[in-house]
Design an enzyme around this catalytic site. Structure first.
Site: not given
Ligand code: AMP
Length: 248
Positions: A24, A28
């Protein structure tokens, strides 16, 4: 997952869902924070979906920094992280195939990719039971395919598209940027700059083609304008980068 979500839905809570493949980054997190603002419950999935990778693609080496991902999800306000080990039975035999918007661009360069994406997204929707699902504009064709699937199959999920998050140097954040060497990162910056110049020019696609041809150690995969969006994919060493921007 389904039991937990069904209980939330039954209690009247709106479930927001952010599907990811992990590794991530701020892109995100922008999706998760948006879901946090709009929904009572926020579910993030982390699943490197084998069905959307070609046989010669990076499934095996795709980064999986699990502990860090969980900490980031917690920090961004996720209620639950769904990280299944495997979502397919050995004899899985049902596929979702969108046949129009999945053509061209990544659909042409990555045969079977959007069939894998559409199938896993519908599976995840059926597990997570979201009212709203959040997708990044960076993957423009993915948004097109999912929106069409949801419409065509009457899937009761609202698709929310979140603008692309970029690094300070203009490069669109991507888990795959982790593959880039220092020299390749410099090429990625040139790609991002060229895209911005092109969308501000009179002939965006032609301009981008010319600018990318000048960059050493970059191979253009495609340059396509779809509606008012200029979309491109390039190969930098072993890494494939995609990006898109509205033409001005
Ligand atoms: P991925 O983990 O690459 O499958 O991406 C999960 C979701 O995050 C997808 O909806 C992507 O479009 C979105 N996403 C990835 N990178 C960015 C970015 N730089 N800005 C906004 N959304 C992104």
């Amino acid at each position: 997952m389904q039991r937990q979500s069904a209980a939330w839905v039954k209690s009247g809570a709106t479930v927001g869902f952010v599907p990811t493949m992990g590794a991530l980054h701020e892109g995100h997190l922008a999706l998760i924070r948006r879901a946090r603002r709009e929904c009572r419950r926020v579910v993030v999935s982390i699943y490197v979906n084998p069905a959307q990778f070609g046989p010669k693609e990076d499934l095996g080496r795709y980064p999986r920094p699990r502990a860090r991902d969980l900490a980031l999800c917690r920090g961004a306000g996720a209620d639950l992280v769904f990280a299944p080990g495997n979502l397919y039975e050995a004899d899985h035999s049902t596929w979702v195939e969108e046949t129009e918007r999945s053509q061209g661009r990544d659909g042409a360069s990555r045969p079977g990719h959007f069939r894998g994406v559409a199938t896993v997204v519908l599976k995840l929707f059926n597990l997570v039971l979201p009212a709203k699902a959040y997708f990044g504009q960076k993957d423009a064709q993915q948004v097109d395919v999912i929106a069409r699937m949801v419409r065509d199959l009457n899937v009761p999920v609202e698709i929310v598209v979140v603008p692309t998050v970029r690094d300070r140097d203009g490069v669109a954040l991507s888990s795959r940027n982790a593959y880039l060497s220092v020299a390749e990162r410099h090429v990625a910056v040139q790609f991002a700059v060229a895209l911005q110049v092109a969308v501000n020019s009179a002939r965006p696609a032609a301009t981008l083609k010319k600018l990318l041809a000048r960059i050493n150690s970059l191979k253009t995969d495609y340059i396509t304008q779809v509606g008012d969006r200029l979309c491109a994919a390039v190969q930098v060493g072993k890494t494939r980068l995609i990006d898109n921007e509205l033409v001005k």
